[in-house]
Design a protein around this motif. Structure first.
Motif, PDB file in Angstrom:
ATOM      1  N   CYS A 158       1.194  -1.002  -0.523  1.00  0.00           N
ATOM      2  CA  CYS A 158       0.338  -0.216   0.373  1.00  0.00           C
ATOM      3  C   CYS A 158       0.791   1.299   0.034  1.00  0.00           C
ATOM      4  CB  CYS A 158      -0.927  -0.763   0.846  1.00  0.00           C
ATOM      5  SG  CYS A 158      -2.077  -1.669   0.818  1.00  0.00           S
ATOM      6  N   GLU A 159       1.975   1.284   0.236  1.00  0.00           N
ATOM      7  CA  GLU A 159       3.140   2.167   0.365  1.00  0.00           C
ATOM      8  C   GLU A 159       3.812   2.810  -0.950  1.00  0.00           C
ATOM      9  OE1 GLU A 159       6.155   2.285   3.655  1.00  0.00           O
ATOM     10  OE2 GLU A 159       4.936   2.790   5.229  1.00  0.00           O
ATOM     11  N   LEU A 160       3.712   1.656  -1.232  1.00  0.00           N
ATOM     12  CA  LEU A 160       3.977   1.574  -2.725  1.00  0.00           C
ATOM     13  C   LEU A 160       2.734   2.093  -3.772  1.00  0.00           C
ATOM     14  CD1 LEU A 160       5.866  -1.274  -3.803  1.00  0.00           C
ATOM     15  CD2 LEU A 160       6.948   1.230  -4.313  1.00  0.00           C
ATOM     16  N   TRP A 161       2.332   1.872  -3.299  1.00  0.00           N
ATOM     17  CA  TRP A 161       0.478   2.391  -3.838  1.00  0.00           C
ATOM     18  C   TRP A 161       0.753   3.806  -3.935  1.00  0.00           C
ATOM     19  CZ3 TRP A 161      -0.556   0.564  -8.489  1.00  0.00           C
ATOM     20  CH2 TRP A 161      -0.739  -0.847  -9.674  1.00  0.00           C
ATOM     21  N   GLU A 162       0.318   4.622  -2.906  1.00  0.00           N
ATOM     22  CA  GLU A 162       0.473   5.430  -2.770  1.00  0.00           C
ATOM     23  C   GLU A 162       1.275   6.273  -3.025  1.00  0.00           C
ATOM     24  OE1 GLU A 162      -1.172   5.978   1.789  1.00  0.00           O
ATOM     25  OE2 GLU A 162      -2.297   4.341   1.110  1.00  0.00           O
ATOM     26  N   LYS A 163       2.795   6.189  -3.398  1.00  0.00           N
ATOM     27  CA  LYS A 163       3.929   6.729  -3.628  1.00  0.00           C
ATOM     28  C   LYS A 163       3.304   7.095  -5.236  1.00  0.00           C
ATOM     29  CE  LYS A 163       7.744   5.859  -0.765  1.00  0.00           C
ATOM     30  NZ  LYS A 163       9.128   4.907  -0.665  1.00  0.00           N
ATOM     31  N   LYS A 164       2.611   6.274  -5.965  1.00  0.00           N
ATOM     32  CA  LYS A 164       2.685   6.018  -7.025  1.00  0.00           C
ATOM     33  C   LYS A 164       1.624   6.958  -7.156  1.00  0.00           C
ATOM     34  CE  LYS A 164       4.111   1.552  -8.556  1.00  0.00           C
ATOM     35  NZ  LYS A 164       4.125   0.160  -8.636  1.00  0.00           N
ATOM     36  N   GLY A 165       0.584   7.471  -5.928  1.00  0.00           N
ATOM     37  CA  GLY A 165      -0.833   8.289  -6.348  1.00  0.00           C
ATOM     38  C   GLY A 165      -1.819   8.096  -6.032  1.00  0.00           C
ATOM     39  N   HIS A 166      -1.863   5.971  -5.385  1.00  0.00           N
ATOM     40  CA  HIS A 166      -3.208   5.693  -5.911  1.00  0.00           C
ATOM     41  C   HIS A 166      -3.759   5.333  -4.040  1.00  0.00           C
ATOM     42  CE1 HIS A 166      -3.250   4.748  -9.477  1.00  0.00           C
ATOM     43  NE2 HIS A 166      -1.841   4.021  -9.572  1.00  0.00           N
ATOM     44  N   LYS A 167      -4.526   6.127  -3.936  1.00  0.00           N
ATOM     45  CA  LYS A 167      -5.286   5.447  -1.953  1.00  0.00           C
ATOM     46  C   LYS A 167      -5.820   4.450  -2.325  1.00  0.00           C
ATOM     47  CE  LYS A 167      -7.608   8.336   0.712  1.00  0.00           C
ATOM     48  NZ  LYS A 167      -9.081   7.655   1.150  1.00  0.00           N
ATOM     49  N   VAL A 168      -5.252   3.372  -1.917  1.00  0.00           N
ATOM     50  CA  VAL A 168      -5.720   1.646  -1.746  1.00  0.00           C
ATOM     51  C   VAL A 168      -6.844   2.217  -0.232  1.00  0.00           C
ATOM     52  CG1 VAL A 168      -5.165  -0.390  -1.257  1.00  0.00           C
ATOM     53  CG2 VAL A 168      -3.712   0.896  -1.807  1.00  0.00           C
ATOM     54  N   ASN A 169      -8.426   2.118  -0.523  1.00  0.00           N
ATOM     55  CA  ASN A 169      -9.073   1.298   0.006  1.00  0.00           C
ATOM     56  C   ASN A 169     -10.130  -0.084  -0.304  1.00  0.00           C
ATOM     57  OD1 ASN A 169     -11.708   1.490   1.871  1.00  0.00           O
ATOM     58  ND2 ASN A 169     -11.754   3.822   1.055  1.00  0.00           N
ATOM     59  N   HIS A 170      -9.524  -0.916  -0.014  1.00  0.00           N
ATOM     60  CA  HIS A 170      -9.581  -2.061  -0.453  1.00  0.00           C
ATOM     61  C   HIS A 170     -10.141  -3.144   0.675  1.00  0.00           C
ATOM     62  CE1 HIS A 170     -10.291  -5.478  -2.933  1.00  0.00           C
ATOM     63  NE2 HIS A 170      -9.675  -5.805  -2.016  1.00  0.00           N
ATOM     64  N   ARG A 171     -11.345  -3.831   0.542  1.00  0.00           N
ATOM     65  CA  ARG A 171     -11.341  -4.703   1.609  1.00  0.00           C
ATOM     66  C   ARG A 171     -12.009  -6.318   0.867  1.00  0.00           C
ATOM     67  NH1 ARG A 171     -17.511  -4.812   5.270  1.00  0.00           N
ATOM     68  NH2 ARG A 171     -16.926  -7.019   5.591  1.00  0.00           N
ATOM     69  N   ALA A 172     -11.227  -7.289   1.465  1.00  0.00           N
ATOM     70  CA  ALA A 172     -10.942  -8.308   1.421  1.00  0.00           C
ATOM     71  C   ALA A 172     -11.230  -9.143   2.319  1.00  0.00           C
ATOM     72  CB  ALA A 172      -9.907  -8.743   0.639  1.00  0.00           C
ATOM     73  N   LEU A 173     -11.841 -10.395   2.087  1.00  0.00           N
ATOM     74  CA  LEU A 173     -12.755 -10.808   3.025  1.00  0.00           C
ATOM     75  C   LEU A 173     -11.979 -12.706   3.529  1.00  0.00           C
ATOM     76  CD1 LEU A 173     -16.467 -11.808   1.306  1.00  0.00           C
ATOM     77  CD2 LEU A 173     -15.583 -10.100   2.887  1.00  0.00           C
ATOM     78  N   TYR A 174     -11.592 -13.302   2.405  1.00  0.00           N
ATOM     79  CA  TYR A 174     -10.554 -14.371   2.535  1.00  0.00           C
ATOM     80  C   TYR A 174      -8.819 -14.931   1.905  1.00  0.00           C
ATOM     81  CZ  TYR A 174     -15.124 -16.555   3.591  1.00  0.00           C
ATOM     82  OH  TYR A 174     -16.351 -17.483   3.779  1.00  0.00           O
ATOM     83  N   ARG A 175      -8.798 -15.388   2.896  1.00  0.00           N
ATOM     84  CA  ARG A 175      -6.899 -15.381   2.367  1.00  0.00           C
ATOM     85  C   ARG A 175      -6.396 -16.210   1.025  1.00  0.00           C
ATOM     86  NH1 ARG A 175      -1.990 -16.161   6.645  1.00  0.00           N
ATOM     87  NH2 ARG A 175      -1.097 -16.297   4.406  1.00  0.00           N
ATOM     88  N   TYR A 176      -5.523 -15.788   0.174  1.00  0.00           N
ATOM     89  CA  TYR A 176      -5.467 -17.035  -1.136  1.00  0.00           C
ATOM     90  C   TYR A 176      -4.789 -17.968  -0.677  1.00  0.00           C
ATOM     91  CZ  TYR A 176      -5.211 -17.719  -6.117  1.00  0.00           C
ATOM     92  OH  TYR A 176      -5.189 -18.177  -7.380  1.00  0.00           O
ATOM     93  N   ASN A 177      -5.588 -19.040  -0.043  1.00  0.00           N
ATOM     94  CA  ASN A 177      -4.533 -20.202   0.561  1.00  0.00           C
ATOM     95  C   ASN A 177      -5.062 -21.305  -0.779  1.00  0.00           C
ATOM     96  OD1 ASN A 177      -7.387 -20.980   1.347  1.00  0.00           O
ATOM     97  ND2 ASN A 177      -6.685 -21.163   2.732  1.00  0.00           N
ATOM     98  N   LEU A 178      -4.411 -22.110  -0.559  1.00  0.00           N
ATOM     99  CA  LEU A 178      -4.769 -22.918  -1.271  1.00  0.00           C
ATOM    100  C   LEU A 178      -5.866 -24.185  -1.835  1.00  0.00           C
ATOM    101  CD1 LEU A 178      -2.024 -24.879  -2.994  1.00  0.00           C
ATOM    102  CD2 LEU A 178      -3.259 -27.042  -1.422  1.00  0.00           C
ATOM    103  N   ALA A 179      -6.534 -23.185  -1.136  1.00  0.00           N
ATOM    104  CA  ALA A 179      -8.282 -24.365  -0.711  1.00  0.00           C
ATOM    105  C   ALA A 179      -8.612 -23.188  -1.619  1.00  0.00           C
ATOM    106  CB  ALA A 179      -8.870 -24.272   0.490  1.00  0.00           C
ATOM    107  N   MET A 180      -8.126 -21.588  -1.648  1.00  0.00           N
ATOM    108  CA  MET A 180      -9.175 -20.895  -2.632  1.00  0.00           C
ATOM    109  C   MET A 180      -8.501 -20.804  -3.790  1.00  0.00           C
ATOM    110  SD  MET A 180     -11.060 -18.831  -2.284  1.00  0.00           S
ATOM    111  CE  MET A 180     -11.672 -17.989  -0.494  1.00  0.00           C
ATOM    112  N   LYS A 181      -7.370 -21.220  -3.954  1.00  0.00           N
ATOM    113  CA  LYS A 181      -6.475 -21.045  -5.095  1.00  0.00           C
ATOM    114  C   LYS A 181      -7.661 -22.166  -6.044  1.00  0.00           C
ATOM    115  CE  LYS A 181      -2.044 -21.082  -7.122  1.00  0.00           C
ATOM    116  NZ  LYS A 181      -0.950 -21.871  -7.271  1.00  0.00           N
ATOM    117  N   ASP A 182      -7.557 -23.156  -5.289  1.00  0.00           N
ATOM    118  CA  ASP A 182      -8.321 -24.661  -5.788  1.00  0.00           C
ATOM    119  C   ASP A 182      -9.824 -24.209  -6.810  1.00  0.00           C
ATOM    120  OD1 ASP A 182      -6.717 -26.286  -6.069  1.00  0.00           O
ATOM    121  OD2 ASP A 182      -6.969 -27.261  -3.685  1.00  0.00           O
TER     122      ASP A 182
END
Ligand SMILES: [Zn+2]
Ligand SMILES: [Zn+2]
Length: 219
Positions: A60-84
Motif C-alpha cells: 500500500c505504501e508503494l501504491w500511495e507513492k504512485k498516487g493511488h489511495k488504497v481502500n480495499h476490503r477482502a473476505l478470505y486469504r488466497y490460500n490453497l483451498a481458495m486457489k483450488d
C-alpha cells in the motif's frame, strides 16, 4: 444436501424461523470444505486487508507513492483451498460454484447500500472461453443489482478507432457512461497486486468520483 466442492452429502440444520419466513439459508458447501477457507482476521492492513499486520503494508505504501489511495476490503486469504476453488470455478468453468460465496457477498454488499456496485469485466477472449464472468455470476445468484460501467478496452471495436488512437491508449478499461455515480464499490474475485483495481479506481477518480472502494473475495 450435496456439497458443491467435494460432492459429499451433508446435513443441513433447518431452523424453525427460516421455515416460518420462507427463508432459504441452505449452504452450498459442507463444513469440512468451508473450514478450508481462511477468513481474514482482525489483524490486517487497514488499507488492503493484507493479513498479518495492523499497519499500512509495504504494498500500500508503494501504491500511495504512485498516487493511488488504497481502500480495499477482502473476505478470505488466497490460500490453497481458495486457489483450488477458483481454478475449478474459472478455469474448469464450473458455473454453479459461483453460489459458494454469493450469499456472503450479498450480506457484505448490503453494508454499502448507497454505493453503486461495479463488477470488473473480463475480456471478450476470456468470455468466449469461459462463457461467464465469474464476478457477475456470483452477484446474479443472489440477484444483487449492479451497473456494468466498465468494458475492457480490447473489447471495443478496434476498427472504430484509428491506429494512432489505439497506440496512445494504454489503459485496459473504458467507461461505458459519461455520467458516473458518486459512490462506487468495484467488485473483483481476487486481489493480487491490486493493479487492476487501482487502474479502475483512477478511471473513476479522473471522472470526479470521490468515493471509490474496492472489494474482493480473496486477497
Ligand atoms: Zn465439501
Ligand atoms: Zn495494504
Amino acid at each position: 444436501m450435496t456439497c458443491l466442492l467435494c460432492n459429499q452429502e451433508f446435513q443441513e440444520k433447518i431452523r424453525f424461523c427460516d421455515i416460518l419466513f420462507f427463508r432459504n439459508n441452505s449452504r452450498a458447501i459442507c463444513n469440512s470444505c468451508s473450514n478450508q477457507f481462511e477468513r481474514i482476521g482482525q489483524t490486517h492492513c487497514p488499507n488492503c486487508y493484507r493479513q498479518g499486520t495492523d499497519m499500512r503494508c509495504a504494498d500500500c505504501e508503494l501504491w500511495e507513492k504512485k498516487g493511488h489511495k488504497v481502500n480495499h476490503r477482502a473476505l478470505y486469504r488466497y490460500n490453497l483451498a481458495m486457489k483450488d476453488y477458483f481454478s475449478k470455478y474459472k478455469f474448469e468453468g464450473d458455473l454453479v460454484l459461483g453460489k459458494v460465496f454469493a450469499k456472503e457477498l450479498k450480506k457484505i454488499l448490503s453494508e454499502y447500500h448507497d454505493y453503486t456496485i461495479v463488477p470488473v469485466p473480463i475480456s471478450d477472449e476470456r468470455m468466449k472461453e469461459r462463457q461467464f464472468n465469474q464476478v457477475t455470476s456470483m452477484l446474479d445468484y443472489e440477484k444483487i443489482s449492479y451497473s456494468e460501467l466498465l468494458i475492457r478496452s480490447d473489447s471495443e471495436k478496434q476498427s472504430s478507432r484509428n491506429r494512432q488512437e489505439r497506440l496512445s491508449n494504454s489503459t485496459s478499461f473504458l467507461l461505458t457512461e459519461e455520467l458516473v455515480p458518486e459512490k462506487i464499490i468495484v467488485v473483483d474475485d481476487i486481489y493480487t497486486t491490486g493493479a487492476t483495481l487501482h487502474e479502475i479506481t483512477s478511471l473513476f477518480r479522473a471522472k470526479g468520483v470521490q468515493n471509490v472502494k474496492t472489494l474482493s473475495i480473496a486477497r
